[in-house]
Design a protein around this motif. Structure first.
Motif, PDB file in Angstrom:
ATOM      1  N   GLU A 139      -0.283  -7.453  -8.299  1.00 52.68           N
ATOM      2  CA  GLU A 139      -0.510  -8.528  -8.715  1.00 52.68           C
ATOM      3  C   GLU A 139       0.198  -8.271 -10.519  1.00 52.68           C
ATOM      4  OE1 GLU A 139      -4.645  -9.774 -12.157  1.00 52.68           O
ATOM      5  OE2 GLU A 139      -4.628  -8.817 -10.044  1.00 52.68           O
ATOM      6  N   VAL A 197      -3.737  -8.177   0.639  1.00 55.56           N
ATOM      7  CA  VAL A 197      -4.137  -8.897  -0.547  1.00 55.56           C
ATOM      8  C   VAL A 197      -3.189 -10.243  -1.099  1.00 55.56           C
ATOM      9  CG1 VAL A 197      -4.614  -6.452  -0.870  1.00 55.56           C
ATOM     10  CG2 VAL A 197      -2.347  -7.067  -1.706  1.00 55.56           C
ATOM     11  N   ARG A 240      -8.972  -1.608  -2.002  1.00 56.31           N
ATOM     12  CA  ARG A 240      -8.337  -3.435  -1.764  1.00 56.31           C
ATOM     13  C   ARG A 240      -7.809  -3.273  -3.492  1.00 56.31           C
ATOM     14  NH1 ARG A 240      -9.919  -7.504  -4.761  1.00 56.31           N
ATOM     15  NH2 ARG A 240     -11.828  -6.958  -3.559  1.00 56.31           N
ATOM     16  N   VAL A 257      -3.919 -11.952  -4.529  1.00 60.49           N
ATOM     17  CA  VAL A 257      -2.735 -12.728  -5.743  1.00 60.49           C
ATOM     18  C   VAL A 257      -2.476 -13.421  -5.929  1.00 60.49           C
ATOM     19  CG1 VAL A 257      -0.453 -11.737  -6.614  1.00 60.49           C
ATOM     20  CG2 VAL A 257      -1.936  -9.854  -5.256  1.00 60.49           C
ATOM     21  N   GLU A 262      -3.974  -4.243  -5.173  1.00 57.41           N
ATOM     22  CA  GLU A 262      -3.965  -5.444  -5.355  1.00 57.41           C
ATOM     23  C   GLU A 262      -4.236  -5.469  -6.792  1.00 57.41           C
ATOM     24  OE1 GLU A 262      -7.213  -9.736  -6.843  1.00 57.41           O
ATOM     25  OE2 GLU A 262      -7.745  -7.356  -5.772  1.00 57.41           O
TER      26      GLU A 262
END
Length: 613
Positions: free
Chosen positions: A364, A395, A356, A399, A360
């Motif tokens: 991001e 996610v 994860r 973010v 992410e």
């Protein structure tokens, strides 16, 4: 003639240590005004408490007669009569009926930590009653949030006669109507904000419904489930259900679940929530629950757990199952009694959490670039709305949270599917209610669906509505965002030198815990301490050391600061004296303990007037 008695005037204190503009652009303020400082002195004198602890208590509006209860919050004192919650009596009696009739009960939970702990707590209780409940946690991607018609039909086909939803259900009108049509009774135990229309169910236990006067709207769902089970126990006791062969279950023995769900859901740590978390942490320190112990082991948490461990280490691993893995893994772990199987599930959750993080980080970076482009060099715009194809829906909430932290404004991150539908999450800043704005956007047909609360919201929209939604949020929230960002202040609880930063000092401050939402960690300042070491460690963190004038050293860490204003300022000021602000934590390594400051801000001291030689 006696002059009238006047109250102590409340004046905004001057900038703390003279810091009007820090490295992160904040004005530092003493958390205590004149009246607060007077209350801190009175608390210290009456209870013989250290001055800094008294300042922390006064800074959290603890009254002078409330100190003892605040320092030792007890569930016994704070637990309300469950029947003060609207329709609680009906819910308790219906669940008690299921126990006495040996019915098949279906539990439908949310896929986050609060949902997992709520479902696990209810299932544990029903098993204690001799039932074998069905548990359904929806797949985030394929089913989405809350009950859906297909899942409800599946539970009915398995023979369920009572459906209990936990941490969801308040806005699920059609699926719950389907449940009733199929002959199931429905009890909803939820804490989310209600819409204009409520579902037609046997009982809707939600302290945030308009006709509820219990004052318990701040509870996480898992806390509300515990109160519901207190009512169920009482009802079954009255019916003579509990016997020596089937003793009444000890609900307080399950406070591990309540503490984890409450902290992970960022519920305010006030009132009953503080007691739940304080006592739940004590229970977790005993390491007598198979699932929680496996989770702590795989998180490499070898010291006594604190509230922040639940939010940043344990919670994310439970969440990882619901975000990118199997949604029911968290519930399975919390109900597992076999040590080796619990270790296996915990290891899988740990692996998913690592996966994860990588997903992410990629999303991001892309979202951050999009946000910088939309804000421009002038940093204009009240709200960030980012969207992209290929982002994992699991996610986007994380973010959005990162964007909110970096840009100090509400932020949305939306994953666009190939069919042109986007699902996303929003996170807000203090004083800006995005849940209300999202519900208005639903009414104006900008969103297919959406909801949430002041600080977090979920949205589903069509790609072609993205620009309209962005413009709507900008218009709806601009004034509140401007007001909130204008008050860009960091409140400091007090100052201390490196020599005074000891494990005993940290333990003294921790007496005011557990810390979290609505009970923030104390922020302590080190005045004019030399930054003698700063180097990168881990993923974008800085490891630091500060030295006071008498040579004492404090270790520090600035999390996720590389490339940010704070990290840049630290690296540019190696060897220089700095005012430093942060919270204290005890770092345990190979059997030894030392205090570490989690640095949140710094400022270059004012050199003062030049000396005439």
């Amino acid at each position: 003639m006696t002059p009238p008695v006047t109250a102590i005037p409340v004046e905004l204190p001057p900038a703390f240590l003279g810091v009007a503009h820090s490295a992160t652009g904040k004005l530092w303020r003493d958390r205590l005004d004149t009246r607060g400082a007077a209350r801190a002195l009175a608390i210290s004198q009456r209870y013989q408490l250290p001055e800094m602890l008294a300042r922390v208590l006064a800074g959290r509006d603890v009254g002078i007669d409330e100190v003892e209860d605040f320092l030792d919050p007890t569930i016994r004192k704070l637990m309300p009569d469950p029947y003060t919650v609207t329709q609680m009596e009906t819910a308790a009696k219906r669940i008690a009926d299921a126990a006495t009739r040996n019915e098949k009960v279906a539990i439908f939970g949310d896929y986050d930590v609060d949902g997992a702990t709520s479902a696990a707590l209810l299932a544990w209780h029903l098993r204690h009653c001799g039932l074998d409940p069905l548990i359904h946690i929806p797949d985030r991607i394929f089913e989405g949030y809350g009950p859906n018609v297909e899942a409800v039909r599946g539970l009915a086909a398995k023979g369920a006669t009572l459906l209990v939803t936990v941490d969801c259900g308040t806005t699920s009108l059609e699926p719950l109507a389907e449940a009733r049509k199929l002959g199931m009774s429905v009890v909803v135990i939820d804490h989310h904000q209600t819409g204009d229309e409520l579902p037609e169910v046997d009982a809707l236990v939600n302290p945030n419904r308009a006709d509820d006067l219990s004052g318990l709207g701040y509870l996480a769902a898992v806390g509300l489930v515990l109160i519901t089970l207190v009512a169920v126990n009482r009802e079954l006791r009255a019916r003579g259900f509990w016997t020596s062969e089937r003793p009444e279950p000890d609900l307080l023995g399950m406070l591990h679940h309540v503490a984890l769900g409450t902290v992970a859901d960022v519920a305010p740590l006030t009132g009953l929530n503080r007691a739940f978390v304080a006592k739940g942490l004590i229970a977790m320190r005993r390491r007598d629950h198979v699932g929680h112990t496996a989770l702590m082991d795989v998180s490499r948490l070898n010291g006594p757990p604190e509230a922040w461990h639940l939010g940043f280490m344990l919670g994310p691993r439970i969440n990882a199952g619901g975000r990118i893995g199997r949604a029911d893994l968290g519930v399975r772990l919390l109900l597992e009694g076999d040590i080796s199987e619990a270790a296996r599930i915990a290891a899988e959750l740990d692996r998913l959490n690592g996966e994860r993080r990588l997903i992410e980080q990629a999303a991001e970076a892309q979202a951050e670039a999009e946000a910088l482009a939309s804000l421009g060099l002038e940093d204009k715009g009240a709200v960030i709305v980012t969207a992209a194809e290929g982002w994992h829906p699991g996610v986007v909430g994380l973010v959005a949270s990162r964007l909110k932290e970096k840009f100090s404004r509400p932020a949305f991150a939306i994953a666009l599917e190939p069919g042109g539908i986007g699902t996303g999450s929003g996170r807000s800043i203090s004083g800006v209610d995005i849940g209300k704005a999202v519900r208005q956007a639903v009414k104006e047909k900008l969103l297919m669906k959406g909801g949430g609360h002041a600080m977090a919201a979920g949205v589903t929209l069509r790609k072609e509505k993205l620009a309209e939604f962005r413009a709507f949020m900008e218009s709806a929230l601009a004034a509140d965002v401007a007001a909130s960002r204008h008050e860009n202040e960091l409140f400091i609880d007090g100052a201390v030198s490196a020599r005074g930063v000891t494990t005993e000092f940290a333990a003294t401050l921790n007496r005011a815990g557990p810390f979290g939402a609505a009970n923030p960690e104390p922020v302590i300042a080190l005045p004019a301490h030399q930054l003698v070491y700063a180097d990168e460690v881990g993923q974008a963190h800085l490891r630091l050391r500060f030295k006071s004038g008498d040579g004492a050293i404090v270790n520090g860490i600035a999390f996720r600061s590389i490339g940010q204003k704070l990290g840049n300022a630290l690296l540019q000021n190696r060897g220089q004296p700095l005012h430093v602000a942060g919270s204290l934590a005890v770092d345990r390594w190979q059997g030894s303990e030392r205090v570490q400051m989690r640095v949140v801000d710094i400022a270059v001291p004012d050199p003062g007037p030049a000396l005439i030689r």
